[in-house]
Structure formats: structure tokens, C-alpha cells
Design a protein around this motif. Structure first.
Motif, PDB file in Angstrom:
ATOM      1  N   MET A  81       6.497   8.005  -3.290  1.00  0.00           N
ATOM      2  CA  MET A  81       7.280   7.528  -2.464  1.00  0.00           C
ATOM      3  C   MET A  81       7.786   5.414  -2.564  1.00  0.00           C
ATOM      4  SD  MET A  81       8.672  10.148  -1.603  1.00  0.00           S
ATOM      5  CE  MET A  81       7.955  11.844  -1.415  1.00  0.00           C
ATOM      6  N   CYS A  82       6.884   5.343  -2.991  1.00  0.00           N
ATOM      7  CA  CYS A  82       6.738   3.622  -3.142  1.00  0.00           C
ATOM      8  C   CYS A  82       8.165   3.186  -4.075  1.00  0.00           C
ATOM      9  CB  CYS A  82       5.228   3.246  -3.713  1.00  0.00           C
ATOM     10  SG  CYS A  82       5.838   1.187  -3.606  1.00  0.00           S
ATOM     11  N   PRO A  83       8.974   2.525  -3.470  1.00  0.00           N
ATOM     12  CA  PRO A  83      10.048   2.223  -4.328  1.00  0.00           C
ATOM     13  C   PRO A  83       9.617   1.106  -5.600  1.00  0.00           C
ATOM     14  CG  PRO A  83      10.155   1.272  -2.067  1.00  0.00           C
ATOM     15  CD  PRO A  83       8.585   1.846  -1.755  1.00  0.00           C
ATOM     16  N   MET A  84       8.774   0.779  -5.413  1.00  0.00           N
ATOM     17  CA  MET A  84       8.554  -0.853  -5.563  1.00  0.00           C
ATOM     18  C   MET A  84       7.995  -0.083  -7.030  1.00  0.00           C
ATOM     19  SD  MET A  84      10.688  -2.644  -4.980  1.00  0.00           S
ATOM     20  CE  MET A  84      10.307  -3.968  -5.648  1.00  0.00           C
ATOM     21  N   GLY A  85       7.089   0.841  -6.994  1.00  0.00           N
ATOM     22  CA  GLY A  85       6.318   1.295  -8.208  1.00  0.00           C
ATOM     23  C   GLY A  85       4.788   0.260  -8.632  1.00  0.00           C
ATOM     24  N   VAL A  86       4.485   0.480  -6.677  1.00  0.00           N
ATOM     25  CA  VAL A  86       3.192  -0.670  -6.654  1.00  0.00           C
ATOM     26  C   VAL A  86       2.175   0.093  -6.759  1.00  0.00           C
ATOM     27  CG1 VAL A  86       1.572  -1.185  -4.881  1.00  0.00           C
ATOM     28  CG2 VAL A  86       3.797  -2.419  -5.305  1.00  0.00           C
ATOM     29  N   HIS A  87       2.145   1.551  -7.185  1.00  0.00           N
ATOM     30  CA  HIS A  87       1.715   2.648  -6.920  1.00  0.00           C
ATOM     31  C   HIS A  87      -0.215   2.594  -5.520  1.00  0.00           C
ATOM     32  CE1 HIS A  87       2.143   4.171 -10.700  1.00  0.00           C
ATOM     33  NE2 HIS A  87       2.459   2.512 -11.233  1.00  0.00           N
ATOM     34  N   PRO A  88       0.141   2.729  -4.650  1.00  0.00           N
ATOM     35  CA  PRO A  88      -0.096   2.450  -3.287  1.00  0.00           C
ATOM     36  C   PRO A  88      -2.260   3.559  -3.223  1.00  0.00           C
ATOM     37  CG  PRO A  88       2.109   3.159  -2.847  1.00  0.00           C
ATOM     38  CD  PRO A  88       1.498   3.068  -4.119  1.00  0.00           C
ATOM     39  N   PHE A  89      -1.510   4.925  -4.298  1.00  0.00           N
ATOM     40  CA  PHE A  89      -2.854   5.229  -3.863  1.00  0.00           C
ATOM     41  C   PHE A  89      -3.897   4.560  -4.955  1.00  0.00           C
ATOM     42  CE2 PHE A  89      -5.243   9.213  -6.321  1.00  0.00           C
ATOM     43  CZ  PHE A  89      -5.780   9.001  -5.671  1.00  0.00           C
ATOM     44  N   LYS A 119       5.151  -7.276  -6.011  1.00  0.00           N
ATOM     45  CA  LYS A 119       6.590  -6.818  -5.722  1.00  0.00           C
ATOM     46  C   LYS A 119       6.332  -5.851  -4.852  1.00  0.00           C
ATOM     47  CE  LYS A 119       7.887  -5.893 -10.218  1.00  0.00           C
ATOM     48  NZ  LYS A 119       7.842  -5.183 -11.344  1.00  0.00           N
ATOM     49  N   CYS A 120       5.480  -4.970  -3.587  1.00  0.00           N
ATOM     50  CA  CYS A 120       5.660  -4.725  -2.308  1.00  0.00           C
ATOM     51  C   CYS A 120       5.964  -6.006  -1.447  1.00  0.00           C
ATOM     52  CB  CYS A 120       3.874  -4.573  -2.197  1.00  0.00           C
ATOM     53  SG  CYS A 120       4.182  -3.997  -0.221  1.00  0.00           S
ATOM     54  N   PHE A 121       6.749  -5.048  -0.609  1.00  0.00           N
ATOM     55  CA  PHE A 121       7.357  -5.768   0.448  1.00  0.00           C
ATOM     56  C   PHE A 121       8.021  -5.449   1.768  1.00  0.00           C
ATOM     57  CE2 PHE A 121      12.437  -2.967   0.945  1.00  0.00           C
ATOM     58  CZ  PHE A 121      11.151  -2.325  -0.666  1.00  0.00           C
ATOM     59  N   ASN A 122       6.885  -4.496   1.649  1.00  0.00           N
ATOM     60  CA  ASN A 122       6.629  -4.189   3.001  1.00  0.00           C
ATOM     61  C   ASN A 122       7.003  -3.337   3.923  1.00  0.00           C
ATOM     62  OD1 ASN A 122       3.549  -4.953   5.009  1.00  0.00           O
ATOM     63  ND2 ASN A 122       4.379  -6.272   5.878  1.00  0.00           N
ATOM     64  N   CYS A 123       7.755  -2.148   2.916  1.00  0.00           N
ATOM     65  CA  CYS A 123       8.381  -1.494   3.854  1.00  0.00           C
ATOM     66  C   CYS A 123       8.334  -0.373   4.633  1.00  0.00           C
ATOM     67  CB  CYS A 123       9.426  -0.503   2.421  1.00  0.00           C
ATOM     68  SG  CYS A 123       8.629   0.378   1.787  1.00  0.00           S
ATOM     69  N   ASN A 124       6.695  -0.180   4.477  1.00  0.00           N
ATOM     70  CA  ASN A 124       6.503   1.287   5.002  1.00  0.00           C
ATOM     71  C   ASN A 124       6.558   1.982   5.008  1.00  0.00           C
ATOM     72  OD1 ASN A 124       4.504   1.136   8.078  1.00  0.00           O
ATOM     73  ND2 ASN A 124       6.443   2.395   8.523  1.00  0.00           N
ATOM     74  N   THR A 125       6.736   2.474   3.271  1.00  0.00           N
ATOM     75  CA  THR A 125       6.944   4.078   3.006  1.00  0.00           C
ATOM     76  C   THR A 125       5.674   4.889   2.800  1.00  0.00           C
ATOM     77  OG1 THR A 125       9.077   3.313   1.734  1.00  0.00           O
ATOM     78  CG2 THR A 125       8.700   5.637   1.605  1.00  0.00           C
ATOM     79  N   CYS A 126       4.515   3.927   2.105  1.00  0.00           N
ATOM     80  CA  CYS A 126       3.715   4.089   2.283  1.00  0.00           C
ATOM     81  C   CYS A 126       2.771   5.245   3.104  1.00  0.00           C
ATOM     82  CB  CYS A 126       2.517   3.265   1.131  1.00  0.00           C
ATOM     83  SG  CYS A 126       2.410   1.824   2.288  1.00  0.00           S
ATOM     84  N   VAL A 127       3.595   3.711   4.740  1.00  0.00           N
ATOM     85  CA  VAL A 127       2.840   4.334   5.242  1.00  0.00           C
ATOM     86  C   VAL A 127       3.355   5.944   6.113  1.00  0.00           C
ATOM     87  CG1 VAL A 127       1.854   3.823   7.602  1.00  0.00           C
ATOM     88  CG2 VAL A 127       1.751   1.978   5.814  1.00  0.00           C
ATOM     89  N   ILE A 145      -1.902   0.885   4.119  1.00  0.00           N
ATOM     90  CA  ILE A 145      -2.046   0.711   2.281  1.00  0.00           C
ATOM     91  C   ILE A 145      -0.714  -0.580   2.990  1.00  0.00           C
ATOM     92  CG2 ILE A 145      -1.068   0.444   0.033  1.00  0.00           C
ATOM     93  CD1 ILE A 145      -3.216   2.507   0.468  1.00  0.00           C
ATOM     94  N   ARG A 146      -0.159  -0.211   3.565  1.00  0.00           N
ATOM     95  CA  ARG A 146       0.582  -1.775   3.659  1.00  0.00           C
ATOM     96  C   ARG A 146       0.406  -2.937   4.110  1.00  0.00           C
ATOM     97  NH1 ARG A 146       3.368  -2.901   8.801  1.00  0.00           N
ATOM     98  NH2 ARG A 146       3.325  -0.821   9.589  1.00  0.00           N
ATOM     99  N   ASN A 147      -0.356  -2.708   5.110  1.00  0.00           N
ATOM    100  CA  ASN A 147      -1.628  -3.968   5.361  1.00  0.00           C
ATOM    101  C   ASN A 147      -2.111  -4.485   4.474  1.00  0.00           C
ATOM    102  OD1 ASN A 147       0.563  -3.308   7.051  1.00  0.00           O
ATOM    103  ND2 ASN A 147      -1.261  -3.293   8.898  1.00  0.00           N
ATOM    104  N   LEU A 148      -3.148  -3.134   3.565  1.00  0.00           N
ATOM    105  CA  LEU A 148      -4.524  -3.318   2.721  1.00  0.00           C
ATOM    106  C   LEU A 148      -3.188  -4.308   1.207  1.00  0.00           C
ATOM    107  CD1 LEU A 148      -6.311   0.154   2.428  1.00  0.00           C
ATOM    108  CD2 LEU A 148      -7.051  -1.805   3.541  1.00  0.00           C
ATOM    109  N   VAL A 149      -2.547  -3.968   1.126  1.00  0.00           N
ATOM    110  CA  VAL A 149      -1.572  -4.788  -0.031  1.00  0.00           C
ATOM    111  C   VAL A 149      -1.619  -6.405   0.724  1.00  0.00           C
ATOM    112  CG1 VAL A 149       0.309  -5.319  -0.752  1.00  0.00           C
ATOM    113  CG2 VAL A 149      -0.338  -2.900  -1.010  1.00  0.00           C
ATOM    114  N   ARG A 150      -1.034  -6.194   1.647  1.00  0.00           N
ATOM    115  CA  ARG A 150      -1.189  -7.829   2.523  1.00  0.00           C
ATOM    116  C   ARG A 150      -3.116  -8.113   2.161  1.00  0.00           C
ATOM    117  NH1 ARG A 150       2.489  -6.872   1.440  1.00  0.00           N
ATOM    118  NH2 ARG A 150       4.339  -8.015   1.451  1.00  0.00           N
TER     119      ARG A 150
END
Ligand code: SF4
Ligand code: SF4
Lengths: 300, 169
Positions: free
Chosen positions: B79-87, B24-32, B46-51
């Protein structure tokens, strides 16, 4: 009121004056502290949680079982301990599979995770169980006409669903009110909610950039406030904001950054009249003159 | 150019046990945007790591040390709007790296095994006495018989079993 004091590693080893301050101030406010005999590292995020989740949860469960045997909630100052334990507890309560795996590991030690006790941060207990009014009445030396800034511990804010107690978590106010109860004025500034940056591997892995991150915060404090001291309630914030002022002075080759940094229970202890050499004796930036000004007593 | 025929398309399933659905991550950059360690060098993104995880780029991921810069503040998690759990992704990547390359295993882990702590809690007796405290705090360091049980417990975990030479009592 009775709580199990979870010490972790940094407080008892690096800043035992904070431990002393907690042990003296909390009972004075009616919060009795019980020792969690045999407790270990929370564990720190950079250790087992970064390698093996089951092992990590087993260590947290070891700590919980000690509090459960004693029948008290855990209370802690360290933000990382707080967050690590809260996250572990929530994972264990959410998944029966994880609980079973961990209890199998614990079984030969005679311990068991039941999930019957909670993890509380000192700010939460000081505000919600004790209250600013009682704190105001307990102090001998109020901090009148003194400006402060507070460093909200990031680990007590996010993720709010798991660690939060302030409302709303992203716009905290409890810590500020606790400092105001000591008589000080708390000033706000643009980078107030920026975390200190001292936890995890940032400082070790990218020292210059991690320092610059802290310097931005310190510069904002200087530019936007008349703060005369900083209050933290996390061992990492406490040490990091102290150390980073020193680093910034070294970089600038002057002494422009010299704000004393106190843990909340330390400044509370000083205001209550406890011995500064016991409750606030270890720091990089000297706190002696500030303490002298409050207590009008010579600190030796 | 990345040759997508040589990637591990199941990687994301292997390492994201505790995360939300990272597709569901759409690369929005909020986590960065709110991440302290994104100011590191190289930055933690994080967004790059998800990729990397989604594309299954194992080699790139194994060589990427940026997850270890994380300060564990959990701002991204909030803050992640997609509930991806970046941490949690950050921790999951570290676990996967530690499993595939033991040099990632942090020294603090062996210290906890040996003493129950990451700091020399039992060796600061004068410092503690000077502030009016018991020389040795009432933690595991004071109870050798408990430390022994603690170590026995950890000996049954995968990480200690598979790397037993690192863990001594
Ligand atoms: S905040 Fe969430 S959705 Fe946005 S890039 Fe980061 S992980 Fe992806
Ligand atoms: S938890 Fe780690 S990855 Fe997330 S914002 Fe904080 S430092 Fe960045």
C-alpha cells in the motif's frame, strides 16, 4: 504434472495430518509430488532474514538448488514459507552481486543457485493447473447446504508484484471458487481480508492485543455470517484461528466459538473419502461432528 | 528535545539497502492504517520508525522492540504510495539491531543451525506414524551428512562467525 513438495517446519512437526492430506489429494488430481530431500527451513522471517540477509538468502538458495537438481517447481502450503522463498528468489534474480555471494557460500556444499525453478502456493496450483471442475468431479461427499468462510493467506496476496497469482491480488477469488467446487457456499464479511495475525512476533510480543485482533475477526464472522466452518490454506492461519476461538471461549467462559477449521487439502481429502483420522485428526476445536455430518460415517 | 547535532545522519544509508528511497516517505500513515501490529502495545508504527532512521536517532532505534511485532503480512509493502518498502525497513531495522546488540538475535536462528528447522521435526515420530506418514520426513533432519554441509555453509556467514558461541552443532 510434477511438483516438489516443500514441507518447511510447522506442517511436518505440528500438523502432520495436513502433510498427509496433501500427499493423498494432489496425486489423485494428477499432480504428482516429489520429495525435496534435504530441504531445510525456508528460512522463517523471524530468524536469519531478521539478522543477516546473505545467510538468509543462502538458506533459501540451498532449498532452491534441491528443487533445481530434481527439475521441479516447489509447492508449499505454509504462507510464510511461500513468501520467504518468493522474496528470496526475487532478490537473487535481481542482483548478480547477491547471487555471487550466495553461490560462493554454497560452493563447498556442492550446490548452486541457478534460478531455474519457481515457487508455487497450493491454491495457485489447485486453481490454475488443476481447476475447480476437476476437483468437483473428484469428490465423493459434496458439502451441500453448508456455509463456509475462507481465510485468504496474506502471504499469497502482498506484495502482489512478488507473491501474487490471483487477479487482482487485493480482491482474490480463486480460493473461494476452490471451496465452492466442494459444494459449499462461501460467505463474505467485513473482515474477510484481515490477516489472521498469527505470524511473526505479534502474539509473543503483545499477546492480549494480538488476541483481540483475532477476536475482532471471529466476532465479525459470527455476527455477519452463518458460517459452519472455516477453510484456510496456510499452517499459521489454520492453527491460529483454531487456537484463538478457544482463547475467546476461555475469556467469555462459554463455548460460543466452535467453528471447525480445516486446511483446504484436509477438507478436500475428507470430501474425497480419505480416512479422517489420517487427514484431519489434529485440532483444538473438534472437527469430528462436522466430518460425521458430511460423510455420515462415525469418526472414532 | 532531540539534539540533532548528536545524531548519525548517515544511518539511513547504512540500513536501507533493500528499501526504496526512504526520504520519499511523507508520513501519510498508510503503512500504519493497515498494519495488524499497529494494534499492539506498544504499537508498531512504521512511519515513526522511518523518522527515527532518517533523523539518525541510533539510541532510540536500538531500544525500540516494535519491529519484532511485525506479522510479515506485507500489507504495508503493497500500500505504501511512495515505494518505500516498509516491510523491508522493518527487517532492515531488525538486522541492524541484531548486529549492534546480540541479545536481539532470535533463538530460532540457532535452532535452524542445529537442526535445519524451527520445530522438532525429527522428534514427532509417533504423531507422524499415527497419520500414516514416514516417522521422519525427508527433509534435512533425515540426512545428517547434509546437515553437516549446511552448517559448514553457515559457518562462513557473518552472523555465525561473529556470534559463534550461539551456534553449536
Ligand atoms: S506508507 Fe510509505 S510514505 Fe506513507 S508513512 Fe508509510 S512508509 Fe511513509
Ligand atoms: S508487514 Fe509488518 S509492518 Fe507491514 S503491515 Fe504487516 S505487520 Fe505491519
Amino acid at each position: 504434472m510434477k511438483y516438489g513438495l516443500f514441507l518447511g517446519c510447522n506442517v511436518p512437526a505440528v500438523r502432520p495430518d495436513v502433510e498427509r492430506a496433501i500427499r493423498l489429494t494432489m496425486p489423485r488430481l494428477g499432480a504428482d509430488l516429489v520429495d525435496l530431500e534435504g530441504s531445510a527451513c525456508c528460512p522463517a522471517f523471524g530468524s536469519f532474514p531478521s539478522m543477516d540477509e546473505t545467510a538468509s538468502l543462502a538458506i533459501s538458495a540451498w532449498n532452491f538448488s534441491i528443487a533445481e537438481e530434481t527439475g521441479v517447481d516447489l509447492i508449499t502450503e505454509c504462507g510464510s514459507c511461500y513468501s520467504s522463498l518468493r522474496i528470496a528468489r526475487s532478490k537473487l534474480l535481481e542482483s548478480e552481486e547477491k547471487r555471487e555471494r550466495v553461490n560462493k557460500l554454497l560452493e563447498p556444499t556442492g550446490k548452486k543457485f541457478r534460478g531455474t525453478v519457481k515457487v508455487r502456493h497450493l491454491i495457485d496450483v489447485l486453481f490454475n493447473d488443476i481447476g475447480p471442475e476437476k476437483i468437483r468431479e473428484s469428490i465423493k461427499y459434496p458439502l451441500e447446504n453448508i456455509n463456509a468462510i475462507v481465510q485468504y493467506p496474506c502471504h499469497t496476496l502482498f506484495p502482489s508484484e512478488i507473491v501474487g497469482f490471483d487477479s487482482p491480488s487485493g480482491r482474490p477469488h480463486m480460493f473461494r471458487e476452490l471451496v465452492e467446487a466442494l459444494g459449499a457456499s462461501v460467505q463474505t464479511y467485513s473482515r474477510e481480508l484481515q490477516c489472521c495475525g498469527g505470524a511473526g512476533g505479534f502474539v509473543k510480543g503483545s499477546f492480549a492485543d494480538a488476541s483481540e485482533f483475532a477476536f475482532k475477526k471471529l466476532r465479525a464472522v459470527k455476527k455477519e455470517t452463518d458460517a459452519e466452518f472455516i477453510v484456510a490454506s496456510c499452517i499459521t492461519c489454520l492453527q491460529h484461528l483454531d487456537r484463538m476461538q478457544d482463547e475467546l471461549n476461555k475469556k467469555n467462559n462459554d463455548n460460543a466459538y466452535s467453528l471447525p477449521v480445516f486446511d483446504y487439502n484436509q477438507i478436500l481429502a475428507v470430501c474425497m473419502g480419505f480416512q479422517p483420522k489420517e487427514v484431519a485428526s489434529i485440532s483444538t476445536i473438534s472437527r469430528d461432528e462436522f466430518i460425521r455430518r458430511i460423510t455420515k460415517v462415525i469418526v472414532s | 528535545m532531540i539534539d540533532l547535532t548528536k545524531t548519525n545522519t548517515r544511518l539511513w544509508q547504512e540500513i536501507t539497502d533493500n528499501c526504496g528511497d526512504i526520504r520519499k516517505c511523507f508520513n501519510c500513515n498508510t503503512c500504519v492504517a493497515g498494519c495488524p501490529a499497529a494494534e499492539g502495545n506498544p504499537p508498531l508504527l512504521i512511519r515513526n520508525l522511518v523518522r527515527k532512521v532518517l533523523f539518525g536517532l541510533e539510541d532510540e532505534l536500538l531500544d525500540d522492540e516494535t519491529p519484532w511485532l511485525c506479522v510479515t503480512c506485507s500489507a504495508c509493502e503493497e500500500m505504501c504510495p511512495m515505494g518505500v518498502h516498509p516491510f523491508e525497513i522493518c527487517l532492515e531495522i531488525r538486522r541492524w539491531q541484531s548486529k549492534n546488540d546480540e541479545t536481539y538475535i532470535p533463538a530460532a536462528t540457532a535452532e535452524i543451525f542445529e537442526t535445519g528447522h524451527t520445530q522438532a521435526v525429527g522428534q514427532v515420530q509417533e504423531k507422524r506414524k499415527a497419520v500414516g506418514l514416514e516417522a521422519v520426513p525427508p527433509t534435512i533432519i533425515k540426512f545428517p551428512e547434509l546437515l553437516k554441509k549446511f552448517q559448514e555453509m553457515l559457518r562462513n556467514t557473518d552472523i555465525v562467525r561473529e556470534n559463534d558461541y550461539m551456534f553449536r552443532s
